[in-house]
Design a protein around this motif. Structure first.
Motif, PDB file in Angstrom:
ATOM      1  N   TYR A  43      -4.412  -5.154 -39.511  1.00 39.77           N
ATOM      2  CA  TYR A  43      -4.217  -6.473 -40.087  1.00 39.77           C
ATOM      3  C   TYR A  43      -2.960  -7.148 -39.535  1.00 39.77           C
ATOM      4  CZ  TYR A  43      -3.858 -10.164 -43.546  1.00 39.77           C
ATOM      5  OH  TYR A  43      -3.769 -11.360 -44.148  1.00 39.77           O
ATOM      6  N   ALA A  44      -1.899  -6.366 -39.344  1.00 37.64           N
ATOM      7  CA  ALA A  44      -0.602  -6.936 -38.981  1.00 37.64           C
ATOM      8  C   ALA A  44      -0.665  -7.768 -37.704  1.00 37.64           C
ATOM      9  CB  ALA A  44       0.430  -5.826 -38.830  1.00 37.64           C
ATOM     10  N   SER A  45      -1.390  -7.285 -36.711  1.00 40.00           N
ATOM     11  CA  SER A  45      -1.432  -8.002 -35.435  1.00 40.00           C
ATOM     12  C   SER A  45      -2.173  -9.336 -35.585  1.00 40.00           C
ATOM     13  CB  SER A  45      -2.102  -7.139 -34.366  1.00 40.00           C
ATOM     14  OG  SER A  45      -3.477  -7.020 -34.642  1.00 40.00           O
ATOM     15  N   ILE A  46      -3.234  -9.305 -36.404  1.00 42.52           N
ATOM     16  CA  ILE A  46      -3.982 -10.540 -36.637  1.00 42.52           C
ATOM     17  C   ILE A  46      -3.111 -11.551 -37.362  1.00 42.52           C
ATOM     18  CG2 ILE A  46      -5.982 -11.531 -37.826  1.00 42.52           C
ATOM     19  CD1 ILE A  46      -7.333  -8.816 -37.487  1.00 42.52           C
ATOM     20  N   GLN A  47      -2.369 -11.017 -38.358  1.00 40.67           N
ATOM     21  CA  GLN A  47      -1.514 -11.895 -39.141  1.00 40.67           C
ATOM     22  C   GLN A  47      -0.440 -12.533 -38.261  1.00 40.67           C
ATOM     23  OE1 GLN A  47       1.055  -9.996 -42.023  1.00 40.67           O
ATOM     24  NE2 GLN A  47       0.453 -11.501 -43.570  1.00 40.67           N
ATOM     25  N   GLU A  48       0.103 -11.729 -37.377  1.00 42.32           N
ATOM     26  CA  GLU A  48       1.162 -12.226 -36.504  1.00 42.32           C
ATOM     27  C   GLU A  48       0.633 -13.339 -35.601  1.00 42.32           C
ATOM     28  OE1 GLU A  48       4.045 -10.402 -33.136  1.00 42.32           O
ATOM     29  OE2 GLU A  48       3.198  -8.980 -34.592  1.00 42.32           O
ATOM     30  N   LYS A  49      -0.576 -13.110 -35.080  1.00 39.21           N
ATOM     31  CA  LYS A  49      -1.219 -14.099 -34.228  1.00 39.21           C
ATOM     32  C   LYS A  49      -1.454 -15.398 -35.009  1.00 39.21           C
ATOM     33  CE  LYS A  49      -5.291 -14.254 -31.284  1.00 39.21           C
ATOM     34  NZ  LYS A  49      -6.574 -13.564 -31.102  1.00 39.21           N
ATOM     35  N   GLY A  50      -1.934 -15.247 -36.243  1.00 40.40           N
ATOM     36  CA  GLY A  50      -2.191 -16.404 -37.099  1.00 40.40           C
ATOM     37  C   GLY A  50      -0.925 -17.197 -37.356  1.00 40.40           C
ATOM     38  N   TYR A  51       0.161 -16.492 -37.649  1.00 40.19           N
ATOM     39  CA  TYR A  51       1.429 -17.167 -37.910  1.00 40.19           C
ATOM     40  C   TYR A  51       1.903 -17.925 -36.685  1.00 40.19           C
ATOM     41  CZ  TYR A  51       2.131 -14.831 -42.407  1.00 40.19           C
ATOM     42  OH  TYR A  51       2.028 -14.417 -43.697  1.00 40.19           O
ATOM     43  N   LYS A  52       1.664 -17.339 -35.520  1.00 45.90           N
ATOM     44  CA  LYS A  52       2.078 -17.997 -34.275  1.00 45.90           C
ATOM     45  C   LYS A  52       1.329 -19.316 -34.104  1.00 45.90           C
ATOM     46  CE  LYS A  52       3.832 -14.476 -31.158  1.00 45.90           C
ATOM     47  NZ  LYS A  52       3.378 -13.407 -30.264  1.00 45.90           N
ATOM     48  N   ILE A  53      -0.003 -19.234 -34.306  1.00 42.92           N
ATOM     49  CA  ILE A  53      -0.822 -20.443 -34.172  1.00 42.92           C
ATOM     50  C   ILE A  53      -0.366 -21.498 -35.179  1.00 42.92           C
ATOM     51  CG2 ILE A  53      -3.173 -21.362 -34.462  1.00 42.92           C
ATOM     52  CD1 ILE A  53      -4.189 -18.629 -33.494  1.00 42.92           C
ATOM     53  N   ARG A  54      -0.121 -21.042 -36.409  1.00 41.97           N
ATOM     54  CA  ARG A  54       0.280 -21.980 -37.460  1.00 41.97           C
ATOM     55  C   ARG A  54       1.611 -22.646 -37.115  1.00 41.97           C
ATOM     56  NH1 ARG A  54       0.298 -19.787 -43.513  1.00 41.97           N
ATOM     57  NH2 ARG A  54       2.327 -18.963 -42.918  1.00 41.97           N
ATOM     58  N   LYS A  55       2.538 -21.829 -36.620  1.00 43.54           N
ATOM     59  CA  LYS A  55       3.848 -22.362 -36.260  1.00 43.54           C
ATOM     60  C   LYS A  55       3.710 -23.393 -35.153  1.00 43.54           C
ATOM     61  CE  LYS A  55       8.349 -20.499 -34.903  1.00 43.54           C
ATOM     62  NZ  LYS A  55       8.944 -19.258 -34.415  1.00 43.54           N
ATOM     63  N   PHE A  56       2.865 -23.076 -34.166  1.00 47.42           N
ATOM     64  CA  PHE A  56       2.665 -23.995 -33.046  1.00 47.42           C
ATOM     65  C   PHE A  56       2.112 -25.331 -33.542  1.00 47.42           C
ATOM     66  CE2 PHE A  56      -0.332 -25.855 -30.019  1.00 47.42           C
ATOM     67  CZ  PHE A  56       0.552 -26.168 -28.991  1.00 47.42           C
ATOM     68  N   TYR A  57       1.065 -25.270 -34.399  1.00 49.41           N
ATOM     69  CA  TYR A  57       0.463 -26.514 -34.879  1.00 49.41           C
ATOM     70  C   TYR A  57       1.417 -27.298 -35.764  1.00 49.41           C
ATOM     71  CZ  TYR A  57      -4.021 -25.800 -32.762  1.00 49.41           C
ATOM     72  OH  TYR A  57      -5.015 -25.664 -31.841  1.00 49.41           O
ATOM     73  N   PHE A  58       2.218 -26.575 -36.551  1.00 50.15           N
ATOM     74  CA  PHE A  58       3.173 -27.253 -37.417  1.00 50.15           C
ATOM     75  C   PHE A  58       4.193 -28.024 -36.584  1.00 50.15           C
ATOM     76  CE2 PHE A  58       7.301 -27.167 -39.639  1.00 50.15           C
ATOM     77  CZ  PHE A  58       6.976 -27.991 -40.704  1.00 50.15           C
ATOM     78  N   LEU A  59       4.761 -27.334 -35.584  1.00 49.04           N
ATOM     79  CA  LEU A  59       5.777 -27.986 -34.752  1.00 49.04           C
ATOM     80  C   LEU A  59       5.173 -29.152 -33.967  1.00 49.04           C
ATOM     81  CD1 LEU A  59       7.884 -24.928 -33.511  1.00 49.04           C
ATOM     82  CD2 LEU A  59       8.474 -26.654 -35.232  1.00 49.04           C
ATOM     83  N   ALA A  60       3.927 -28.956 -33.483  1.00 54.28           N
ATOM     84  CA  ALA A  60       3.272 -30.032 -32.739  1.00 54.28           C
ATOM     85  C   ALA A  60       3.053 -31.243 -33.643  1.00 54.28           C
ATOM     86  CB  ALA A  60       1.939 -29.538 -32.175  1.00 54.28           C
ATOM     87  N   LEU A  61       2.628 -30.971 -34.891  1.00 55.36           N
ATOM     88  CA  LEU A  61       2.413 -32.057 -35.848  1.00 55.36           C
ATOM     89  C   LEU A  61       3.708 -32.811 -36.123  1.00 55.36           C
ATOM     90  CD1 LEU A  61       0.070 -31.167 -38.834  1.00 55.36           C
ATOM     91  CD2 LEU A  61       0.015 -33.137 -37.320  1.00 55.36           C
ATOM     92  N   VAL A  62       4.799 -32.040 -36.351  1.00 57.42           N
ATOM     93  CA  VAL A  62       6.095 -32.669 -36.628  1.00 57.42           C
ATOM     94  C   VAL A  62       6.501 -33.554 -35.457  1.00 57.42           C
ATOM     95  CG1 VAL A  62       8.558 -32.216 -36.894  1.00 57.42           C
ATOM     96  CG2 VAL A  62       6.918 -30.937 -38.258  1.00 57.42           C
TER      97      VAL A  62
END
Ligand SMILES: [Cu+2]
Length: 178
Positions: free
Chosen positions: A34-53
Motif C-alpha cells: 500500500y505504501a508505494s501506491i500511497q506515495e505515488k498518489g500523494y505525488k500526483i496530488r501535490k503536482f496537481y495542487f501546485l499546478a492549480l495554484v
C-alpha cells in the motif's frame, strides 16, 4: 442516420466503461504494497495542487488588473470630450449635447436623486453602452460614435412611476458636416 451514429457511439462508450470496471475489478484482486501506491498518489496530488495554484494565481493577476473599478480614476484623465450627465426623476440632463462621429466622448454619469441606469442606444435601438447613474458617485463611460443619427438615452433601472418616460434623444452629426 444521426440516430444510428448515436446508438453505436453509445454502445462503444458503454463498452469502454465496462472495460474500465473490469480492469479495476481485476486490479483490486492483486495484492500490492500500500505504501508505494500511497506515495505515488500523494505525488500526483501535490503536482496537481501546485499546478492549480500556479494557474489560478496567473489567471487572478491577469484578470484583477482588468476590473473596471481599478481604471476609474485613470479614465478621468483621458483626452475625450467630457460630458456631465445627471439622471433625475424623470429626465436626463447633459452638460453638452453636441456630438460628432469619431469624437471620443467621456460621459461622467451621476444622479441627483435615486439610482438610475444610463443606457445608450443607437438609432436601431441597439444598446451600445451603459453604466449606473448613482447619487454621490460618478461613473465614467467612454464612447466614440461611429455613425451619425439619433441616439437614445433610456433609463435601465426602475426609478419610480415616471421611469418609462426617462428617455432623451441625442443627435450625432456626421464628421465635418452640419
Ligand atoms: Cu430612472
Amino acid at each position: 442516420m444521426y440516430q444510428s451514429i448515436a446508438w453505436y457511439a453509445t454502445l462503444f462508450f458503454v463498452f469502454l466503461i465496462g472495460l474500465a470496471f473490469a480492469f479495476v475489478y481485476g486490479e483490486s484482486r492483486k495484492l500490492k504494497e500500500y505504501a508505494s501506491i500511497q506515495e505515488k498518489g500523494y505525488k500526483i496530488r501535490k503536482f496537481y495542487f501546485l499546478a492549480l495554484v500556479a494557474i489560478m494565481g496567473f489567471a487572478t493577476s491577469l484578470s484583477l488588473s482588468r476590473l473596471p473599478y481599478h481604471a476609474q480614476h485613470a479614465l478621468a484623465e483621458s483626452t475625450g470630450k467630457v460630458v456631465d450627465v445627471k439622471g433625475v426623476q424623470f429626465a436626463w440632463e447633459l452638460s453638452d449635447e453636441n456630438f460628432t462621429v469619431g469624437e471620443p466622448i467621456e460621459f461622467r454619469v451621476t444622479s441627483k436623486d435615486v439610482t438610475h441606469g444610463f443606457g445608450l442606444y443607437d438609432s436601431d435601438l441597439e444598446l451600445i453602452g451603459q453604466t449606473q447613474a448613482m447619487p454621490k458617485y460618478t461613473n465614467v463611460l467612454s464612447v466614440t460614435f461611429d455613425k451619425p443619427g439619433t441616439y437614445k438615452i433610456m433609463c435601465l433601472e426602475y426609478c419610480s412611476t415616471g421611469h418609462h418616460v426617462m428617455i432623451k434623444d441625442i443627435v450625432v452629426k456626421p464628421k465635418g458636416g452640419n
